[in-house]
Scaffold this motif. Sequence first.
Motif, mmCIF file in Angstrom:
data_model
loop_
_atom_site.group_PDB
_atom_site.id
_atom_site.type_symbol
_atom_site.label_atom_id
_atom_site.label_comp_id
_atom_site.label_asym_id
_atom_site.label_seq_id
_atom_site.Cartn_x
_atom_site.Cartn_y
_atom_site.Cartn_z
ATOM 1 N N CYS A 173 -4.509 -0.581 7.335
ATOM 2 C CA CYS A 173 -4.903 -0.549 5.918
ATOM 3 C C CYS A 173 -5.652 -1.813 5.527
ATOM 4 O O CYS A 173 -6.332 -1.847 4.515
ATOM 5 N N ARG A 202 2.875 -3.972 7.775
ATOM 6 C CA ARG A 202 3.678 -2.748 7.757
ATOM 7 C C ARG A 202 2.998 -1.644 8.562
ATOM 8 O O ARG A 202 3.611 -0.612 8.804
ATOM 9 N N MET A 218 2.317 -2.824 2.068
ATOM 10 C CA MET A 218 2.099 -4.227 1.699
ATOM 11 C C MET A 218 1.372 -4.368 0.370
ATOM 12 O O MET A 218 1.573 -5.334 -0.357
#
Lengths: 162, 800
Positions: free
Chosen positions: A104, A140, B203
């Motif tokens: 991401c 993550r 996040m």
Amino acid sequence: MTDTGTVAITVSVNGVAHTREVEPRLLLSDFLRHKLGLTGTHVGCEHGVCGACTVLLDGYSARSCLTLAVQVDGCTIETVESQGTQDALGPIQAAFRDHHALQCGYCTPGFIMTVADLLEHHPLENDEDIREALSGNICRCTGYQNIVAAVRELAKARGPLT
Amino acid sequence: MKDAGLSVEMRPKMVGSRVKRTEDPRLLSGTGQYVDDLHPAEMVHVAIVRSDQPHALIRDIRADAALDVPGLIGVYDFTDLEGEVSPAIPSSRMRNYYATPIWPLARGKVRFVGEAVVAVVATSRYAAEDAAGLIEIDYDPLPFASDPADAACHDAPLLHEEAGTNVIISREFQHGDIDEILHTAPVVVKGRFRMTRKSASAMECRSYLAQWDKRSRAITFHTSSNIPGIVRDVLSSSLGLPGHRLRVIAPEVGGSFGGKGSLYAEEILVCALARKLERPVKYVSDRLEELSSCSQAFDEWMDAQLAVDEQGHFLGLKADVIGDIGAYSIYPWTGALEPVQVISFMPGPYRVEHYHGRVRGVLTPKPATGPYRGVGRPSSTFAMERLVDMAARKLGMDPAEIRRRNLIRDEEFPYRTAPGIIWDKSAFQECLAAACDGADYTAMRAWQEEARAQGRWVGIGFASYAELTGIGSRIAVAPGMPINTGTETSTIRIDSTGAITADFGIASHGQGLETTLAQVVADELGCAFEDVRVRQGDSEVAPQSTGTYASRSAVLAGGAATKSSRVLKAKVLRAAAMLLDVSEEDLEANGGVIRSRSSNAVLTFREVADAVYNRMGAIPHDKREDLVSTETYDPYLGTACSSTHLCMVEVDLQTFGVTIHRYFVAEDCGRIINPMIVDGQVHGAVAQGVGAALLEEIHYGTDGQLQTGSFVDYLLPLASNMPDIGIAHVEAELPNNLGGFRGMGEGGTIGAPAAIANAISDALSPLGVEIETLPATPDRLFRLVTAKTQEISSQEGNKK
Ligand code: FES
Ligand code: FES
């Protein structure tokens, strides 16, 4: 401090000197993101745990969410924007891309700046060492394996610390 | 290769390659734009005052002191939005279900600590928080039951009186006579398994920015969501705005894992405020808000029993599950999504003839549970795989062997499980074998023996599972949900400059779909990968879409890309044939170049586009077609993605900390679009499984207060917790969908908790410790070991 309660600071950010009036409580992360428009630096926890907000402060990694803008008056800050551009990625950015060390991308600027510090100051001799050195930053998405691979390659290219 | 329909000379080149990601340069250079990176002029900021009560009536809200804060724009509670919004209703056709309405702010009553009560708007976030800190709310506390078993009792205090109960979901699957089997089976193993509450913890915290355009009286809403299409549709009814006056964009999204895959009250709130104030309104949640109001995950108690014969064949399975779904049924999935999947998937990839699964979903004063990577199956796989190992231990059988005997075999596909899930052919058995080979199971056992001889606690654990991915329109992703999750649409256009734009409704948030879908388009259309720009995450580029979740995007959007590319390619070749005066069959397209097989004639895509759009008469006017195609794909059924995980762990004798020495995943995810991305998904998903197994636990006290409100208390895996993960891709037979893809993004999180729990139980088997609760924290392990050692020494004492 001025009448309005603000403080004038001068900070060099990515090689450019900025003079601004800021509230004493303004976080460095907010200063960079919202006053200077350098939104590459991210905020993931606001309390010093995740490392997404990592920048270099006078050459060493620092958490911009735990630093006040007034504390860096007269200092030198480097953010992810200093590392390269879309058309000319810097070596850390390129290694991350080659190894698919991001998904991401939210934690990535913090990792890149942490690695910038590690390559300057850390032996990074083996994977255990690398994992330990990276354990102040949370990702993550990636499970870290490809970030470790990118750093391993960068450390190898750098050679032993002199 | 099934269904790919490609001649040898046009064999795919991009699909299957480790193509570097298109997304990366912008994300690496800090030029990506997440919601909080957007700063429209005149923007104002929201801070939210949240409930500090688990269950209470709101008696009074006093905001006077806040009104003097410089920069304050306004303070809003639910009365200020009355008549301006209608609630989102997470409806479902399930029986005995109550759909809790979702309003932007609490209406007279709060139902969990963290529920939004008052919105404070100011010219800066700092000012908004200053003012929020001055607002006082008086509550009349109400009784509540925090434990789902208590909340399920008939006299428990009700969170939603209208429902008449806290048990708003109940479901049962029955196949065969399980009680008879349990009664007569030679071996029965059982456990009370507990998968605790988790947080997806992307996040990037949830971030929203709504802009009201006065001219067109329309809202553009930027949201960190992986379901922008669903958000558009529900906001359209909630705000009373047609879709063409409501554009929902998910720009860069910093991870979701399901946490950003539901509608949030704050999304309605921010849009309503933007319309009211006629200014851009931004809300960015902080980590405490994220941990106390984002959807949470899992949280089940599972009483389960497995009956086995002397040869280790499974005879029957019984599971009674209570799911703690929190205070609201989440939109659109409902509170049934997670707990019902637990009993739907409990039999796993095995032949289980007799099955009884029962589940109740219970309201408690906590944030709603919602989708989280793996949904239901991390819990069901944990319970089932633990039972499998317990049975093997009881029979003195190797855990690999008992799995081999019970995994569905090739000749049994398609296999219908007792709860009615249909497994298409996938490499169930082969993955087990590949895991044993790849990790060198024999050597692992030898290593374990040596370590044990030195008195170390070393154990090996397996987990085999299958998941249903890429689900088409035959069943809704969540039970009884009235939303079409079975189709995806792709529009591909070549414009007059020759540029190729491929539009999708899905919403990438780390999966690299801009890259993988461009790979599919490049191969199917015959254009150059670099020439394709993928647009996604924007409600304006597709008429309908539900987004990216449930391991569906490779299958559904990949299928839509394939269909749409093929239609467009036919148009390009028809035009080229006219331009070159050859037959269409004589042409092939590859890398953006169209070649005639019979002559040396060559045309680029760009030249064809130029002729079609810009050169009048180049193509006969009655034969001219725009170079655009829109196609929708519906795989109808879903496809199985199967896997076996194998790991070796060590429990420290002093600290009771767990180290993972070895981790291996063998999986069948069909045809792989980009192996680099697939491996990355496995690594990341396993890490989340490691978190679930060893570290992560959202904890509420009996007082209803959250006790894990920061990353200091809610521990996420770090680089130093993770081993290197070995991966073997097994490709047995391609599934019968367009492209041959299977979804694979969630699997790691499904397998890892079970595999690690089994490995720890194996490590502590000399003491007879069986892991029934995750995470297996040092504290829990210490208690388990101490209890067993005391038991053993008191037994020895008795003998003396
Ligand atoms: S945002 Fe600074 S450490 Fe997390
Ligand atoms: S790439 Fe998403 S958090 Fe690291």
